[in-house]
Design an enzyme around this catalytic site. Structure first.
Site, mmCIF file in Angstrom:
data_model
loop_
_atom_site.group_PDB
_atom_site.id
_atom_site.type_symbol
_atom_site.label_atom_id
_atom_site.label_comp_id
_atom_site.label_asym_id
_atom_site.label_seq_id
_atom_site.Cartn_x
_atom_site.Cartn_y
_atom_site.Cartn_z
ATOM 1 N N ARG A 163 -31.314 -7.267 15.864
ATOM 2 C CA ARG A 163 -30.273 -6.961 16.681
ATOM 3 C C ARG A 163 -30.837 -6.832 17.849
ATOM 4 N NH1 ARG A 163 -27.225 -5.719 12.346
ATOM 5 N NH2 ARG A 163 -24.931 -4.893 12.542
ATOM 6 N N ARG A 180 -11.659 -7.365 5.638
ATOM 7 C CA ARG A 180 -12.741 -7.704 4.991
ATOM 8 C C ARG A 180 -13.159 -6.608 3.778
ATOM 9 N NH1 ARG A 180 -18.735 -8.927 8.001
ATOM 10 N NH2 ARG A 180 -18.217 -6.931 9.114
ATOM 11 N N ARG A 182 -14.905 -0.586 5.500
ATOM 12 C CA ARG A 182 -15.494 0.340 5.863
ATOM 13 C C ARG A 182 -14.777 0.851 7.333
ATOM 14 N NH1 ARG A 182 -20.736 -4.396 5.933
ATOM 15 N NH2 ARG A 182 -20.187 -3.436 8.709
ATOM 16 N N ARG A 210 -18.081 -3.081 18.834
ATOM 17 C CA ARG A 210 -19.006 -3.604 18.015
ATOM 18 C C ARG A 210 -19.517 -5.455 18.210
ATOM 19 N NH1 ARG A 210 -18.115 -3.245 11.832
ATOM 20 N NH2 ARG A 210 -20.643 -4.413 11.610
HETATM 21 P P1 AMP Z 1 -24.095 -4.760 9.561
HETATM 22 O O1 AMP Z 1 -23.780 -3.968 8.233
HETATM 23 O O2 AMP Z 1 -25.118 -5.179 9.661
HETATM 24 O O3 AMP Z 1 -22.888 -5.066 10.952
HETATM 25 O O4 AMP Z 1 -24.113 -2.747 10.448
HETATM 26 C C1 AMP Z 1 -23.980 -2.275 10.436
HETATM 27 C C2 AMP Z 1 -23.897 -0.917 11.381
HETATM 28 O O5 AMP Z 1 -25.479 -0.399 11.011
HETATM 29 C C3 AMP Z 1 -24.304 -1.634 12.444
HETATM 30 O O6 AMP Z 1 -23.070 -1.389 13.063
HETATM 31 C C4 AMP Z 1 -25.780 -0.394 13.480
HETATM 32 O O7 AMP Z 1 -24.918 0.871 13.271
HETATM 33 C C5 AMP Z 1 -26.525 -0.401 11.829
HETATM 34 N N1 AMP Z 1 -27.001 -1.322 11.785
HETATM 35 C C6 AMP Z 1 -27.092 -2.801 10.927
HETATM 36 N N2 AMP Z 1 -28.289 -3.209 11.418
HETATM 37 C C7 AMP Z 1 -28.858 -2.855 12.444
HETATM 38 C C8 AMP Z 1 -30.283 -3.696 12.835
HETATM 39 N N3 AMP Z 1 -31.060 -4.416 12.695
HETATM 40 N N4 AMP Z 1 -30.309 -2.635 14.033
HETATM 41 C C9 AMP Z 1 -29.590 -1.184 15.111
HETATM 42 N N5 AMP Z 1 -28.366 -1.586 13.322
HETATM 43 C C10 AMP Z 1 -28.114 -1.585 12.816
#
Ligand code: AMP
Length: 210
Positions: A88, A123, A156, A167
């Site tokens: 990310r 979602r 969520r 985000r």
């Molecule tokens: P996601 O389900 O991929 O949208 O992730 C949910 C949350 O987890 C994000 O908003 C971040 O806070 C954290 N997160 C997930 N993957 C990463 C990553 N590769 N780097 C940093 N934070 C992450």
């Protein structure tokens, strides 16, 4: 196949990753799902990560790299894997390269912020197995109940509108530069979002020459 799914939160990475995972017989590694399990179990990593996740911020790179490097050593990843939600940041991408973790394709799902904001509202996720649904685009058979395990479906906290806006900003600033990073390595495959999940899968398969 070693694949990265790139795209804004809500772009459909998880949905397309699940379809590809079944088709190719390789696992999806989602840092978001791993972190949410850690939060639920109350592990030290989970407690640390929760502060950032609740605020819609990125969890520190060192935590993420540890999680991914560990997960990829498991036997089911030997034939390939799909990374969903990682890397990310440029720092994460560089750390993966340094660890000798290389990729064949980076799929970039392209979609407007406006479309994402409308979409995130609908979602839903299974609180037990993490399966994803959408109240309009991919509903479960019984509303509010997971088709796969019967668990309860929930929204969520980080899909709430104010957090989504934040985000998206984080995505544009911290994650989008990865497109140029992987384009320079000749493995970026941009794909335009389509009106349906099936149509998007078709352009994804074309982009991957599958
Ligand atoms: P996601 O389900 O991929 O949208 O992730 C949910 C949350 O987890 C994000 O908003 C971040 O806070 C954290 N997160 C997930 N993957 C990463 C990553 N590769 N780097 C940093 N934070 C992450």
């Amino acid at each position: 196949m070693k694949l990265i799914m790139l795209g804004a939160p809500g772009a459909g990475k998880g949905t397309q990753a699940a379809i590809l995972s079944e088709r190719l017989g390789i696992p999806t590694v989602s840092t978001g799902n791993i972190l949410r399990s850690a939060v639920k179990e109350g592990t030290p990593v989970g407690l640390e990560a929760k502060r950032y996740m609740d605020a819609g911020q990125l969890v520190p790179d060192d935590i993420i790299i540890d999680i991914v490097a560990q997960r990829l050593t498991q036997p089911d990843c030997a034939k390939g894997f799909i990374l969903d939600g990682v890397p990310r940041t440029i720092a994460q991408a560089e750390a993966l390269e340094r660890a000798g973790i290389l990729f064949d394709n980076v799929l970039s799902l392209e979609i407007s912020d406006q479309e994402i904001e409308q979409r995130m509202e609908g979602r839903r996720f299974c609180h037990r197995c993490g399966a994803s649904y959408h109240v309009h685009n991919a509903p479960s058979q019984v509303p509010g109940v997971c088709d796969k395990c019967g668990g309860k479906l929930e929204q969520r906290d980080d899909d709430k509108p104010e957090t989504v806006k934040h985000r998206l900003k984080v995505y544009h600033v911290q994650t989008e530069p990865l497109k140029e990073f992987y384009d320079k390595r000749g493995i970026l495959r941009p794909v335009q979002n389509q009106p349906s999940i099936e149509a998007t899968t078709q352009v994804v398969l074309d982009a991957l020459k599958l």
